[in-house]
Write a protein that holds these residues in place. Structure first.
Motif, PDB file in Angstrom:
ATOM      1  N   THR A 172       0.472   0.495  -6.660  1.00 52.02           N
ATOM      2  CA  THR A 172      -0.329   1.978  -6.473  1.00 52.02           C
ATOM      3  C   THR A 172       0.155   2.575  -7.739  1.00 52.02           C
ATOM      4  O   THR A 172      -0.718   3.766  -8.071  1.00 52.02           O
ATOM      5  N   ARG A 173       0.840   2.308  -8.796  1.00 46.21           N
ATOM      6  CA  ARG A 173       1.060   3.205  -9.944  1.00 46.21           C
ATOM      7  C   ARG A 173       1.162   2.218 -11.198  1.00 46.21           C
ATOM      8  O   ARG A 173       1.351   1.062 -11.332  1.00 46.21           O
ATOM      9  N   ASP A 226       3.053   4.052  -1.347  1.00 43.73           N
ATOM     10  CA  ASP A 226       3.315   4.368  -2.532  1.00 43.73           C
ATOM     11  C   ASP A 226       5.045   4.767  -2.959  1.00 43.73           C
ATOM     12  O   ASP A 226       5.228   5.692  -2.114  1.00 43.73           O
ATOM     13  N   THR A 227       5.404   4.185  -3.705  1.00 48.26           N
ATOM     14  CA  THR A 227       6.853   4.587  -4.221  1.00 48.26           C
ATOM     15  C   THR A 227       6.800   4.527  -5.606  1.00 48.26           C
ATOM     16  O   THR A 227       5.676   4.019  -6.168  1.00 48.26           O
ATOM     17  N   ASN A 251       6.290   0.895  -6.859  1.00 41.15           N
ATOM     18  CA  ASN A 251       5.134   0.084  -6.275  1.00 41.15           C
ATOM     19  C   ASN A 251       4.176  -0.106  -7.465  1.00 41.15           C
ATOM     20  O   ASN A 251       3.264   0.900  -7.810  1.00 41.15           O
ATOM     21  N   ARG A 299       0.616  -1.135  -0.108  1.00 37.16           N
ATOM     22  CA  ARG A 299       0.049  -0.050   0.035  1.00 37.16           C
ATOM     23  C   ARG A 299       0.774   1.439   0.087  1.00 37.16           C
ATOM     24  O   ARG A 299       0.573   2.333  -0.518  1.00 37.16           O
TER      25      ARG A 299
END
Length: 335
Positions: free
Chosen positions: A276-277, A269-270, A273, A267
């Protein structure tokens, strides 16, 4: 016969005997094997005279005494090769003849060291590997990644994934800069050729994107037959605008990864990730092999959009989320 004449003849006779003895001794040296009874390393430094090289052979006990070293020097000059010796580290085989030793030194066939860059490893691991090798001359210790890339002639490029996994032979004294240039050029040459021969079904839009996708394929499977299928899944997800949702990219974005990936990691966000992206991460996440690059540029056809590990290195591929969830229950949750 006058005394003076007898003296001259005696001197000439003694001189002749000395020359004969010297010739016999030289003949003994050139027809006998060298003194060393096991393989031995001898280093010839740049700019050394042949006399200095011969003296070093005596110091290293390859040649038994200075007189024999002079014979070798005379022979090298007679052959016209005294100034043709190549610098480097030579492995002198046991019991070689002086003539073979001279051929070795002229040939420039220095001892070769070996480093294997393993596919799937990160650039940080490559640097640790090179720094641990004492045969390489270290020029990059303490340098930032940006400084490293500038040193090898590619400023403003990220280093991850740019170096070809392979086994490289090199002589002692090669710099880490030269080594990385070689591995970089090898990767770039292969990548350019693979890009020119890419399949129309590939979704990536540049060689660098191919490198990124290939690095993910590399980390997802070690089963050669699956690389194309894994690439096919990611290709179809990208085409449909689905997130890749691949754990290796998440792991790459975790600082001080401890070997466990948690729900909170999925979960958080980087830039890496892919839960999430959307799309590909900004850089490769490891060094991809040639096979992984080929797979990225020639994805296998099919309809699968999901896969899960069986726990033995292979994967179950599914077309639907429902089938995928059942496979996850069976192979990951044991239910």
């Amino acid at each position: 016969m006058p005394v003076i004449k007898r003296f001259i003849w005696i001197v000439l006779a003694v001189g002749l005997l000395a020359v004969v003895a010297l010739g016999l001794d030289a003949g003994r040296f050139f027809t006998s094997p060298l003194h060393n009874t096991s393989g031995q390393l001898v280093t010839v430094e740049s700019g050394m005279s042949f006399k200095s090289i011969a003296d070093r052979l005596v110091e290293e006990n390859v040649i038994v005494n200075p007189r024999d070293a002079r014979y070798l020097s005379l022979y090298a000059r007679y052959q016209g090769v005294a100034n043709q010796i190549k610098a480097g580290e030579y492995a002198v085989p046991a019991r070689q003849t002086p003539a073979h030793l001279l051929e070795l030194l002229v040939s420039g066939k220095t001892r070769q060291y070996r480093i294997t860059l393993v596919e799937g490893r990160r650039f940080s691991e490559i640097r640790e590997q090179l720094e641990a090798n004492d045969a390489l001359e270290q020029k990059l210790t303490g340098k930032t990644e940006a400084e490293v890339m500038a040193a090898i002639g590619h400023p403003d490029e990220q280093p991850e994934g740019r170096f070809m996994p392979d086994t490289y032979l090199f002589p002692r004294g090669m710099t880490d800069i030269a080594f990385l240039k070689r591995a970089y050029d090898s990767m770039q040459t292969f990548l350019d050729d693979a890009w020119e021969n890419r399949s129309e079904s590939t979704v990536v839009e540049s060689p660098y994107e191919a490198l990124i996708l290939a690095s993910i394929v590399e980390k997802e499977t070690a089963v050669p037959a699956e690389r194309g299928r894994i690439s096919g899944v990611f290709t179809r997800r990208l085409e449909k605008g689905m997130r890749l949702q691949t754990d290796p990219t998440v792991i790459y974005g975790i600082e001080n990864y401890d070997g466990n990936i948690r729900r909170s990691d999925l979960r958080r966000d980087t830039p890496y990730n892919t839960y999430t992206r959307a799309g590909l991460p900004p850089t490769p996440i490891a060094m991809p092999s040639r096979a992984a690059i080929k797979a990225a540029l020639d994805p296998a056809p099919g309809s699968a959009l999901y896969f899960v590990s069986r726990g033995d290195g292979s994967h179950v591929f599914s077309d639907s989320l429902a089938d995928h969830n059942r496979a996850v229950d069976k192979y990951q949750r044991g239910s």
